[in-house]
Motif scaffolding. Structure first.
Motif, PDB file in Angstrom:
ATOM      1  N   UNK A   1     -18.737  28.407 -68.115  1.00 48.82           N
ATOM      2  CA  UNK A   1     -17.874  29.583 -67.967  1.00 48.82           C
ATOM      3  C   UNK A   1     -17.987  30.537 -69.154  1.00 48.82           C
ATOM      4  N   UNK A   2     -18.238  30.003 -70.342  1.00 50.30           N
ATOM      5  CA  UNK A   2     -18.314  30.851 -71.542  1.00 50.30           C
ATOM      6  C   UNK A   2     -19.681  30.682 -72.200  1.00 50.30           C
ATOM      7  N   UNK A   3     -20.711  30.679 -71.362  1.00 51.48           N
ATOM      8  CA  UNK A   3     -22.040  30.332 -71.877  1.00 51.48           C
ATOM      9  C   UNK A   3     -22.467  31.230 -73.027  1.00 51.48           C
ATOM     10  N   UNK A   4     -22.255  32.528 -72.877  1.00 51.29           N
ATOM     11  CA  UNK A   4     -22.758  33.432 -73.915  1.00 51.29           C
ATOM     12  C   UNK A   4     -22.185  33.099 -75.276  1.00 51.29           C
ATOM     13  N   UNK A   5     -20.932  32.710 -75.280  1.00 49.04           N
ATOM     14  CA  UNK A   5     -20.333  32.427 -76.578  1.00 49.04           C
ATOM     15  C   UNK A   5     -20.643  31.008 -77.062  1.00 49.04           C
ATOM     16  N   UNK A   6     -20.447  30.021 -76.169  1.00 50.04           N
ATOM     17  CA  UNK A   6     -20.548  28.631 -76.627  1.00 50.04           C
ATOM     18  C   UNK A   6     -21.975  28.123 -76.769  1.00 50.04           C
ATOM     19  N   UNK A   7     -22.892  28.642 -75.967  1.00 50.77           N
ATOM     20  CA  UNK A   7     -24.254  28.122 -76.047  1.00 50.77           C
ATOM     21  C   UNK A   7     -24.863  28.470 -77.404  1.00 50.77           C
ATOM     22  N   UNK A   8     -24.323  29.486 -78.074  1.00 50.32           N
ATOM     23  CA  UNK A   8     -24.837  29.859 -79.390  1.00 50.32           C
ATOM     24  C   UNK A   8     -24.193  29.058 -80.507  1.00 50.32           C
ATOM     25  N   UNK A   9     -22.890  28.859 -80.374  1.00 47.20           N
ATOM     26  CA  UNK A   9     -22.193  28.166 -81.466  1.00 47.20           C
ATOM     27  C   UNK A   9     -22.158  26.664 -81.224  1.00 47.20           C
ATOM     28  N   UNK A  10     -22.277  26.249 -79.976  1.00 42.81           N
ATOM     29  CA  UNK A  10     -22.305  24.829 -79.673  1.00 42.81           C
ATOM     30  C   UNK A  10     -20.917  24.209 -79.663  1.00 42.81           C
ATOM     31  N   UNK A  11     -20.913  22.958 -79.210  1.00 46.74           N
ATOM     32  CA  UNK A  11     -19.670  22.197 -79.121  1.00 46.74           C
ATOM     33  C   UNK A  11     -19.860  20.923 -79.923  1.00 46.74           C
ATOM     34  N   UNK A  12     -18.855  20.557 -80.682  1.00 46.27           N
ATOM     35  CA  UNK A  12     -18.912  19.300 -81.436  1.00 46.27           C
ATOM     36  C   UNK A  12     -18.025  18.276 -80.733  1.00 46.27           C
ATOM     37  N   UNK A  13     -18.595  17.095 -80.460  1.00 41.03           N
ATOM     38  CA  UNK A  13     -17.815  16.013 -79.852  1.00 41.03           C
ATOM     39  C   UNK A  13     -17.738  14.861 -80.854  1.00 41.03           C
ATOM     40  N   UNK A  14     -16.511  14.475 -81.191  1.00 38.87           N
ATOM     41  CA  UNK A  14     -16.331  13.373 -82.141  1.00 38.87           C
ATOM     42  C   UNK A  14     -15.844  12.158 -81.368  1.00 38.87           C
ATOM     43  N   UNK A  15     -16.571  11.060 -81.486  1.00 33.95           N
ATOM     44  CA  UNK A  15     -16.182   9.819 -80.793  1.00 33.95           C
ATOM     45  C   UNK A  15     -16.021   8.700 -81.801  1.00 33.95           C
TER      46      UNK A  15
ATOM     47  N   UNK B   1     -15.065  18.824 -69.143  1.00 37.28           N
ATOM     48  CA  UNK B   1     -14.490  20.088 -69.639  1.00 37.28           C
ATOM     49  C   UNK B   1     -15.523  20.826 -70.518  1.00 37.28           C
ATOM     50  N   UNK B   2     -16.265  20.075 -71.300  1.00 38.10           N
ATOM     51  CA  UNK B   2     -17.312  20.696 -72.119  1.00 38.10           C
ATOM     52  C   UNK B   2     -18.328  21.388 -71.209  1.00 38.10           C
ATOM     53  N   UNK B   3     -18.746  20.668 -70.151  1.00 33.58           N
ATOM     54  CA  UNK B   3     -19.725  21.260 -69.218  1.00 33.58           C
ATOM     55  C   UNK B   3     -19.136  22.500 -68.569  1.00 33.58           C
ATOM     56  N   UNK B   4     -17.855  22.429 -68.220  1.00 37.62           N
ATOM     57  CA  UNK B   4     -17.194  23.587 -67.588  1.00 37.62           C
ATOM     58  C   UNK B   4     -17.143  24.764 -68.571  1.00 37.62           C
ATOM     59  N   UNK B   5     -16.771  24.483 -69.801  1.00 37.17           N
ATOM     60  CA  UNK B   5     -16.648  25.576 -70.788  1.00 37.17           C
ATOM     61  C   UNK B   5     -18.017  26.194 -71.082  1.00 37.17           C
ATOM     62  N   UNK B   6     -19.046  25.343 -71.170  1.00 38.39           N
ATOM     63  CA  UNK B   6     -20.388  25.879 -71.437  1.00 38.39           C
ATOM     64  C   UNK B   6     -20.869  26.749 -70.267  1.00 38.39           C
TER      65      UNK B   6
END
Ligand SMILES: Nc1ncnc2c1ncn2[C@@H]1O[C@H](COP(=O)(O)OP(=O)(O)OP(=O)(O)O)[C@@H](O)[C@H]1O
Length: 800
Positions: free
Chosen positions: A246-260, A239-244
């Motif tokens: 589909x919404x690359x312009x927004x998410x590639x700048x702010x990034x995604x945090x994954x907590x494991x 889903x992270x790969x899909x969101x990056x």
């Protein structure tokens, strides 16, 4: 690729029994598919060379002093390098499927999108593109315009990969059979393959129920619940790969945090997104939620529960207010001509004014110190004035003489001069600085928390209640606001004495959100703040201002008319952006975000979300103001004392009803034979949870044996030898109780886990030592341990 073969759609109904060499028609098609695959590799190689060239050109372009030119060059270089990285990552297993539609040429689905430069037509569809969706979702009942779906199995290494075989699902009318997931050979092959030390991506075999979740919209919070092995982690990462994508312009700048759940888990899953060509992701664990601290120790259950409760927010506010003290006794400060007295009233007034600034504790200290200084200088002036006055008898005599009033020459100057002298003397007086440090110390989160847990008095003050006014006073008038003006003594008290611990104890995982919350209350030490500010060069600040303007206008375009959308400026200020920008060092978003406590991510993923406490959620949500969150977990696997008993309990206080719930029900990891005893364990402690349905059987029954402790070493040695010989390149783990005695040397070279360190992981063969003890401590731990196995499970019970 010649256009006629690109358009050829041979509707050959190949059964799953077809293999190379079994039919000339099949072999012919196989060769054609390999030819096409090689052609796609050629396209990729060509694009990669072009993209590498563009990145190099951008890098070499002199941008001069013009900031906008510098910005354009950096953005251009970054974009080309990013594309090059994604192309490289897509080389292995480039194309894995083909869709034949009712109309038009077949389309090919792969790890990245490619275009044929000859005609500008799409040659390969990225698996995340809407056009690839039928590859995962089309069924005979809902074929989505697809007549046939073909899965390739590839062999060889890029760019010389070949199609080793393929399997067709025919979805066309009468020819279609409603194929069960379990009979999908590509899926079964993936599930049967031995596990390695890292998780693999599942792009080739994503199932329809998983694809549905992967493609959910970016906005909002979704909780994905499912039993062990249902693919929650895999789905969250894809889903992270899909969101990056589909919404690359927004998410590639702010990034995604994954907590494991653990560092081991992050090592295990950390390769999946890079393999999918995505890098704007930061991984962390609950023990690393506080900047600069890596906490791994565990608290006793009742302590962890208390620390994880949201009442700690108020308790920490009180703890910080308690560090803004009044002196127990008047402090005397000897200056040359006068003795100043720092009494409770003076300190209280300085504290009132400092708290009224609404600043964080460390920043507000300068107001406290300066106000205190001014009040003491006033006091000194008053005292010196009184001393200079004429004695009363002389004043009476002078009054009797009826002399004209004499204006004291230059009184204002004398007073200003005196004030200046007093101020300088006070500034040089060590007692003054000692008093400031004692009454309003500069604090790091670590010091504040260690001091709090190491003192029953401080814990009592942080507990609240009428007998414990923060700030070293039981005088009700002394509670006159807080660092942010919200401590009013009216909040219910909580007895925190259970949190007392010996000074020097290691940080626990439950301390991490408390340290982060304290960071928020205390703010940086003034020296740090000043250093951060002065390190921002003027051109960099202007550069950042420019970047922010561009980003914000781009965001506005993206956001359209939606007033609720957050803009770049909601996440960062120009100053913060400048501080993150190191000239000449193009840090990735992930690198910059990871090093910045105040970074605000565009999306948050929480894995094993059932383990997080309410305090963990509180500090995590601060990092994701858009509340665009994917939380995956299983309440039946919860073992953290402060973890979730229900999703509404942990999310309700932060999100009210604004989250949705989705379920996954098929277990892709644990074979049916192992799920039977695992489900029996589940039924003993959480009968309301239904175990997931295993997608496959292996024919191998799990085994159990009881041994006296004295024989454990010999038995372990024999069992592990036997397991090693059957591994066939797979993985083996021994799982022991959390508080296990050291294991015999027989396990040397084998991965040894506790139930908590095994969370989220999987191994081909699992051996559980002393399952009774694991179960006694926490039955969910035994359920977790048993469901780590993909093929074989053994349990060694110990006689008491
Ligand atoms: N569609 C799929 N195709 C191939 N493999 C899959 C698929 N879905 C899941 N798997 C595999 O199943 C295994 C379990 O997946 P995953 O670890 O994501 O499950 P989980 O629900 O997070 O489990 P747990 O809660 O026990 O940690 C992994 O090896 C994963 O790659």
């Amino acid at each position: 690729m010649p256009s006629e073969s690109k358009a050829t759609a041979v509707h050959l109904n190949c059964s799953t029994a077809d293999k190379p060499g079994t039919s000339p028609r099949f072999d012919e098609e196989l060769a054609a598919e390999t030819t096409r695959l090689r052609w796609l590799h050629g396209l990729l190689t060509g694009e990669l060379a072009a993209v590498d060239g563009r990145a190099a050109t951008a890098r070499a372009t002199p941008a001069g002093e013009e900031l906008s030119a510098r910005w354009e060059r950096d953005v251009s270089e970054f974009r080309w390098s990013e594309r090059a990285g994604a192309l490289r990552a897509a080389r292995a297993g480039l194309c894995f499927g083909r869709l034949d539609q009712r109309e038009g040429a077949p389309t090919y689905v792969g790890r990245i999108g490619l275009t044929d430069p000859a005609d500008g037509e799409s040659a390969l569809i990225d698996w995340r593109a809407p056009a690839a969706r039928p590859f995962y979702c089309a069924t005979p009942v809902t074929p989505l315009g697809v007549t046939r779906r073909r899965h390739f199995r590839l062999a060889g290494t890029a760019p010389d990969e070949r199609v080793a075989t393929f399997h067709d699902d025919v979805l066309d009318g009468e020819l279609a059979d409603d194929t069960e997931a379990a009979s999908d050979p590509a899926l079964l092959a993936a599930l049967k393959a031995p596990r390695g030390s890292t998780m693999r991506d599942i792009v080739t075999t994503i199932q329809a129920e998983q694809d549905d979740i992967i493609r959910l919209p970016l906005a909002g919070t979704v909780v994905i619940e499912g039993g062990p092995g249902t693919g929650k982690t895999a789905v969250a990462l894809h889903r992270v790969a899909y969101l990056l994508y589909t919404h690359r312009d927004r998410l590639a700048r702010s990034g995604v945090l994954v907590v494991g759940p653990s560092a081991g888990f992050i090592r295990y899953v950390g390769g999946v997104l890079p393999a999918l060509g995505e890098s704007a992701v930061v991984f962390t664990t609950p023990g690393r939620l506080a900047h600069g601290v890596v906490a791994t120790a565990a608290d006793p259950p009742e302590v962890a529960r208390r620390k994880g409760d949201l009442t700690m927010i108020e308790a920490l506010r009180r703890a910080v207010a308690d560090r803004q003290e009044l002196p127990a006794e008047t402090i005397r400060i000897e200056l040359e001509d006068v003795t100043l007295e720092l009494d409770r009233a003076t300190a209280r007034e300085a504290r009132r004014r400092a708290r009224a600034t609404g600043q964080q504790h460390n920043a507000a200290r300068s107001t406290f110190r300066d106000t205190l200084g001014r009040l003491l200088v006033d006091q000194g002036l008053e005292r010196l004035d009184t001393r200079l006055e004429d004695p009363p008898e002389l004043a009476e005599l002078l009054a009797g003489l009826n002399l004209p009033e004499i204006e004291p020459a230059g009184a204002a100057e004398v007073s200003a001069e005196l004030r200046h002298e007093l101020r300088e003397e006070l500034r040089a007086a060590p007692e003054f600085h000692e008093a400031v440090e004692a009454l309003w110390p500069l604090l790091t989160p670590q010091r504040a928390l260690a001091d709090l847990f190491g003192s029953l008095d401080r814990l009592a003050a942080a507990s609240g209640g009428p007998d414990h006014a923060p700030g070293g006073s039981t005088d009700p008038g002394s509670v006159d606001g807080s660092v942010d003006g919200s401590v009013d003594g009216s909040v219910e008290s909580t007895d925190l004495s259970v949190l007392y611990r010996a000074p020097g104890s290691p940080w626990t995982v439950a301390d991490a959100p408390l340290l982060d919350e304290l960071d928020e209350l205390l703010g940086p030490l003034p020296a740090d703040a000043a250093a951060a500010k002065s390190s921002i060069a003027e051109p960099d600040a202007r550069y950042a201002e420019g970047v922010l303007t561009v980003l914000t206008s781009a965001d506005r375009d993206l956001a359209g008319e939606d007033a609720d959308e957050l803009r770049a400026s909601d996440f960062v200020t120009a100053e913060q952006l400048a501080a993150r920008h190191v000239p000449g060092v193009p840090l990735t978003v992930a690198e910059r975000a990871a090093g910045d406590r105040d970074w605000r991510y565009g999306h948050l993923v929480v894995d094993e979300a059932q383990e997080l406490s309410a305090m963990d959620w509180h500090v995590l949500l601060r990092r994701c103001p858009s509340r665009s969150i994917t939380a995956v977990g299983d309440l039946a696997q919860r073992s953290a004392p402060a973890g979730a008993r229900s999703w509404a309990d942990v999310l309700g206080p932060h999100l009210a009803q604004r989250w949705t719930h989705r379920s996954l029900t098929v277990n892709y990891r644990t074979p049916a034979e192992i799920m039977v005893p695992a489900a029996a364990v589940l039924a003993t402690y959480a009968p309301e949870h239904r175990p997931p349905d295993s997608v496959r059987e292996t024919g191998e029954q799990p085994w159990e044996r009881t041994v006296p402790p004295a024989e454990l070493s010999a038995v372990l040695s024999a069992v592990l030898d036997a397991e090693r010989s059957r591994l066939d390149g797979g993985t083996l783990a021994v799982i022991v109780p959390e508080d296990a005695d050291p294991l015999p040397a027989a396990v040397a070279g084998v991965a040894v886990h506790t139930p908590s360190s095994s969370k989220g992981l999987e191994f081909d063969s699992v051996l559980i030592v002393d399952p009774g003890r694991i179960r006694e401590r926490e039955p969910a731990d035994l359920y977790v341990s048993m469901t780590r196995a993909t093929r074989r499970l053994g349990q060694l019970h110990l006689t008491s």
